[in-house]
Design an enzyme around this catalytic site. Sequence first.
Site, PDB file in Angstrom:
ATOM      1  N   ARG A   1      17.720  48.049 -57.337  1.00  0.00           N
ATOM      2  CA  ARG A   1      18.509  49.356 -56.896  1.00  0.00           C
ATOM      3  C   ARG A   1      19.058  49.972 -58.248  1.00  0.00           C
ATOM      4  O   ARG A   1      19.122  51.163 -58.298  1.00  0.00           O
ATOM      5  CB  ARG A   1      19.630  48.700 -56.348  1.00  0.00           C
ATOM      6  CG  ARG A   1      20.625  49.929 -55.780  1.00  0.00           C
ATOM      7  CD  ARG A   1      21.708  49.412 -54.857  1.00  0.00           C
ATOM      8  NE  ARG A   1      22.449  50.447 -54.082  1.00  0.00           N
ATOM      9  CZ  ARG A   1      23.309  51.291 -54.452  1.00  0.00           C
ATOM     10  NH1 ARG A   1      23.967  50.954 -55.420  1.00  0.00           N
ATOM     11  NH2 ARG A   1      23.521  52.214 -53.812  1.00  0.00           N
TER      12      ARG A   1
ATOM     13  N   SER B   1      50.491  67.668 -59.075  1.00  0.00           N
ATOM     14  CA  SER B   1      51.812  67.429 -58.410  1.00  0.00           C
ATOM     15  C   SER B   1      51.895  67.349 -56.766  1.00  0.00           C
ATOM     16  O   SER B   1      52.460  66.850 -56.246  1.00  0.00           O
ATOM     17  CB  SER B   1      52.927  68.509 -59.126  1.00  0.00           C
ATOM     18  OG  SER B   1      52.253  69.529 -58.842  1.00  0.00           O
TER      19      SER B   1
ATOM     20  N   ARG C   1      31.832  42.459 -53.678  1.00  0.00           N
ATOM     21  CA  ARG C   1      31.414  42.881 -54.895  1.00  0.00           C
ATOM     22  C   ARG C   1      30.304  43.946 -54.947  1.00  0.00           C
ATOM     23  O   ARG C   1      29.638  44.168 -53.859  1.00  0.00           O
ATOM     24  CB  ARG C   1      30.743  41.806 -55.450  1.00  0.00           C
ATOM     25  CG  ARG C   1      29.488  41.198 -54.878  1.00  0.00           C
ATOM     26  CD  ARG C   1      28.840  39.822 -55.383  1.00  0.00           C
ATOM     27  NE  ARG C   1      27.777  39.568 -54.566  1.00  0.00           N
ATOM     28  CZ  ARG C   1      27.180  38.315 -54.755  1.00  0.00           C
ATOM     29  NH1 ARG C   1      27.707  37.382 -55.308  1.00  0.00           N
ATOM     30  NH2 ARG C   1      26.053  38.069 -53.996  1.00  0.00           N
TER      31      ARG C   1
ATOM     32  N   CYS D   1      32.472  50.231 -58.305  1.00  0.00           N
ATOM     33  CA  CYS D   1      31.424  51.094 -59.118  1.00  0.00           C
ATOM     34  C   CYS D   1      31.788  51.238 -60.420  1.00  0.00           C
ATOM     35  O   CYS D   1      32.936  51.944 -60.541  1.00  0.00           O
ATOM     36  CB  CYS D   1      31.019  52.275 -58.412  1.00  0.00           C
ATOM     37  SG  CYS D   1      29.599  52.951 -59.226  1.00  0.00           S
TER      38      CYS D   1
ATOM     39  N   SER E   1      18.473  52.918 -53.492  1.00  0.00           N
ATOM     40  CA  SER E   1      18.743  53.119 -55.085  1.00  0.00           C
ATOM     41  C   SER E   1      19.718  53.877 -55.536  1.00  0.00           C
ATOM     42  O   SER E   1      20.329  54.805 -54.993  1.00  0.00           O
ATOM     43  CB  SER E   1      17.398  53.994 -55.412  1.00  0.00           C
ATOM     44  OG  SER E   1      17.182  54.061 -56.716  1.00  0.00           O
TER      45      SER E   1
ATOM     46  N   GLN F   1      26.655  47.432 -63.310  1.00  0.00           N
ATOM     47  CA  GLN F   1      27.048  48.667 -62.854  1.00  0.00           C
ATOM     48  C   GLN F   1      28.102  48.595 -61.760  1.00  0.00           C
ATOM     49  O   GLN F   1      28.537  49.465 -60.825  1.00  0.00           O
ATOM     50  CB  GLN F   1      26.096  49.617 -62.515  1.00  0.00           C
ATOM     51  CG  GLN F   1      25.220  50.166 -63.435  1.00  0.00           C
ATOM     52  CD  GLN F   1      24.139  51.327 -63.305  1.00  0.00           C
ATOM     53  OE1 GLN F   1      24.497  52.079 -62.504  1.00  0.00           O
ATOM     54  NE2 GLN F   1      22.930  51.275 -63.621  1.00  0.00           N
TER      55      GLN F   1
ATOM     56  N   MET G   1      26.673  45.889 -55.555  1.00  0.00           N
ATOM     57  CA  MET G   1      25.520  45.340 -55.813  1.00  0.00           C
ATOM     58  C   MET G   1      24.955  45.161 -57.125  1.00  0.00           C
ATOM     59  O   MET G   1      23.819  44.649 -57.441  1.00  0.00           O
ATOM     60  CB  MET G   1      24.404  45.957 -54.810  1.00  0.00           C
ATOM     61  CG  MET G   1      24.763  46.012 -53.281  1.00  0.00           C
ATOM     62  SD  MET G   1      25.215  44.146 -52.953  1.00  0.00           S
ATOM     63  CE  MET G   1      23.566  43.777 -52.750  1.00  0.00           C
TER      64      MET G   1
ATOM     65  N   GLY H   1      31.552  54.697 -55.697  1.00  0.00           N
ATOM     66  CA  GLY H   1      32.129  53.593 -54.794  1.00  0.00           C
ATOM     67  C   GLY H   1      33.266  52.832 -55.698  1.00  0.00           C
ATOM     68  O   GLY H   1      33.516  52.880 -56.667  1.00  0.00           O
TER      69      GLY H   1
ATOM     70  N   ASP I   1      28.346  58.687 -49.118  1.00  0.00           N
ATOM     71  CA  ASP I   1      28.534  57.140 -49.373  1.00  0.00           C
ATOM     72  C   ASP I   1      29.390  56.897 -50.564  1.00  0.00           C
ATOM     73  O   ASP I   1      29.275  57.330 -51.573  1.00  0.00           O
ATOM     74  CB  ASP I   1      26.990  56.638 -49.628  1.00  0.00           C
ATOM     75  CG  ASP I   1      27.006  55.044 -50.132  1.00  0.00           C
ATOM     76  OD1 ASP I   1      27.741  54.412 -49.760  1.00  0.00           O
ATOM     77  OD2 ASP I   1      25.832  55.003 -50.907  1.00  0.00           O
TER      78      ASP I   1
HETATM   79  P1  IMP Z   1      32.977  51.841 -51.254  1.00  0.00           P
HETATM   80  O1  IMP Z   1      32.822  52.395 -49.801  1.00  0.00           O
HETATM   81  O2  IMP Z   1      33.625  53.170 -52.079  1.00  0.00           O
HETATM   82  O3  IMP Z   1      33.550  50.430 -51.660  1.00  0.00           O
HETATM   83  O4  IMP Z   1      31.576  52.283 -51.976  1.00  0.00           O
HETATM   84  C1  IMP Z   1      30.543  51.528 -51.247  1.00  0.00           C
HETATM   85  C2  IMP Z   1      29.141  52.150 -52.141  1.00  0.00           C
HETATM   86  O5  IMP Z   1      29.090  52.069 -53.421  1.00  0.00           O
HETATM   87  C3  IMP Z   1      27.944  51.644 -51.574  1.00  0.00           C
HETATM   88  O6  IMP Z   1      27.406  52.133 -50.317  1.00  0.00           O
HETATM   89  C4  IMP Z   1      26.897  51.860 -52.524  1.00  0.00           C
HETATM   90  O7  IMP Z   1      26.157  53.293 -52.474  1.00  0.00           O
HETATM   91  C5  IMP Z   1      27.654  51.811 -53.723  1.00  0.00           C
HETATM   92  N1  IMP Z   1      27.762  50.583 -54.672  1.00  0.00           N
HETATM   93  C6  IMP Z   1      27.522  49.132 -54.059  1.00  0.00           C
HETATM   94  N2  IMP Z   1      27.332  48.435 -55.063  1.00  0.00           N
HETATM   95  C7  IMP Z   1      27.534  49.223 -56.234  1.00  0.00           C
HETATM   96  C8  IMP Z   1      27.616  48.909 -57.705  1.00  0.00           C
HETATM   97  O8  IMP Z   1      27.605  47.751 -57.816  1.00  0.00           O
HETATM   98  N3  IMP Z   1      27.679  49.900 -58.447  1.00  0.00           N
HETATM   99  C9  IMP Z   1      27.843  51.171 -57.994  1.00  0.00           C
HETATM  100  N4  IMP Z   1      27.700  51.632 -56.874  1.00  0.00           N
HETATM  101  C10 IMP Z   1      27.605  50.432 -55.905  1.00  0.00           C
END
Ligand code: IMP
Length: 521
Positions: free
Chosen positions: A435, A502, A414, A333, A277, A447, A416, A330, A366
């Site tokens: 989610r 800087s 992409r 995100c 979530s 999102q 989620m 993310g 995460d």
């Molecule tokens: P990354 O490793 O920076 O690419 O982030 C991955 C994480 O982004 C995932 O494990 C999720 O917690 C989160 N995430 C996945 N899909 C989405 C989204 O569409 N919007 C926001 N967060 C996401």
Amino acid sequence: MTLDASQATSYLKDYAKKDGLSIKELIDSTNFGGLTYNDILILPGLISFPSSDVSLESKLTKKITLNSPFVSSPMDTVTEETMAIHMALLGGIGIIHHNCTAEEQAEMVRKVKKYENGFINDPVVITQDVTVGEVKKMRKKLGFTTFPITENGKVGGKLLGIVTSRDIQFHEENADPVSKVMTKELVTGQKGITLTQGNEILRKSKKGKLPIVDSDYNLVSLISLTDLQKNQNFPIASKSFDSKQLLCGAAIGTMDADKARLRKLVDAGLDVVVIDSSNGSSVFQINMLKWIKENYPDLQVIAGNVVTREQAAILIEAGADALRIGMGSGSICTTQEVMACGRPQGTAVYGVTEFANKFGIPCIADGGIGNIGHISKALALGASCVMMGGLLAGTAETPGDYFYRDGKRLKSYRGMGSVAAMQQTSINANASTSRYFSESDKVFVAQGVSGSVIDKGSITKFIPYLYNGLQHSLQDIGIQSITELREKVDNGEVRFEFRTASAQLEGGINGLYSYEKQLHN
Ligand code: IMP
């Protein structure tokens, strides 16, 4: 007056202040806003050991410890069975996404649990009525030269024979059933033999393939000599203590249908479930967490996502075995922008872990992990593991095919919460919409975005690169294990500094006309 050089370190002990700041001082001194990984630096320590001595063992949940702190995200462009198998072989764990039916997800979990390095658990099997012509076509299409033949044409059926290229190569009658040419006198191995024993049988019998059968002569799997020859060893693989099967995680949502989904996943052998979530502090998640703990007390549950102590407290109290931290960090995100909600990841990881670790609850940082330095910082800020989406996207083990654009070999990646992922969500799979609490929306509010990333090769090379890099990073900090890192960050021995804009510029590559950034050989 010049001081005595031999007294330099003891002289330092009398200094009122150590260089840099403790993590608490750093966070307190910057309480005007949240910090990202890029905003902080860790000061170097004394190196008195080789980097190969650095242990990266760390907790994923209360009861699961991994040999490396790497977790792949439950995203439909990141983790399906191939990624989960390889993450576990390399000492981490993969969390299989739920943007698919419960049956499909359970089948992926089953494949991970049944995987044995060197054993082909899913060989292409045919019935004895298949024609020689069809087998010739299959050889061309699939590239295999050998097919086991069973009564029902499936793994688990009674083994009748095997057909190899030698059997069909010079057979002109393409309409003949394969039963006419197949080899019926077979050398087989009994279910339960080790790879070494299978290897020995293959060596003695001079065969290329060894069908493995159970006591009723039903086909269980296959061992292939060519696979054995290129077989890699995976000494730090993540395995269950008792069954020695690879560890596997999977994600579910917080809806009622997810209870039935979880039953199927548990039947398939699931070790750890992630309640997926974007904002974990909801009554739906609390109810789901309590339901899981009542019905599956042995299943480890990772709850989240959270970015504040208040959110964490609710889930810890409801029974979480680990927390997943991150909202809006993310790489795909747009949550912070669109929802005005979230938290910079450095501050989120420090705040939540500082609280959760008091209760013995491990935390997974995460999102926003873009390089090895970010992993070190996430661990130094208190996380036990890191979850990666974008950093692993584009590797050979992710779902989807490569494609070419502008002369570059790419794969899709992409969010989620992207419109594309939410649209794919069917009645059976509310992964993306639930989610983001959007399952009843007529207009989806995205999102996340949908994009592409460059081919990164196989994770069998990329994860060892992250592993070695992390060992070197901890060596630079003068730390020999993740446990020691936790202790010395907490007691203020590991020192931090705020990284000004800087400083970030200085620490990056600058002043070059052109350069190529090659991450590893
Ligand atoms: P990354 O490793 O920076 O690419 O982030 C991955 C994480 O982004 C995932 O494990 C999720 O917690 C989160 N995430 C996945 N899909 C989405 C989204 O569409 N919007 C926001 N967060 C996401």
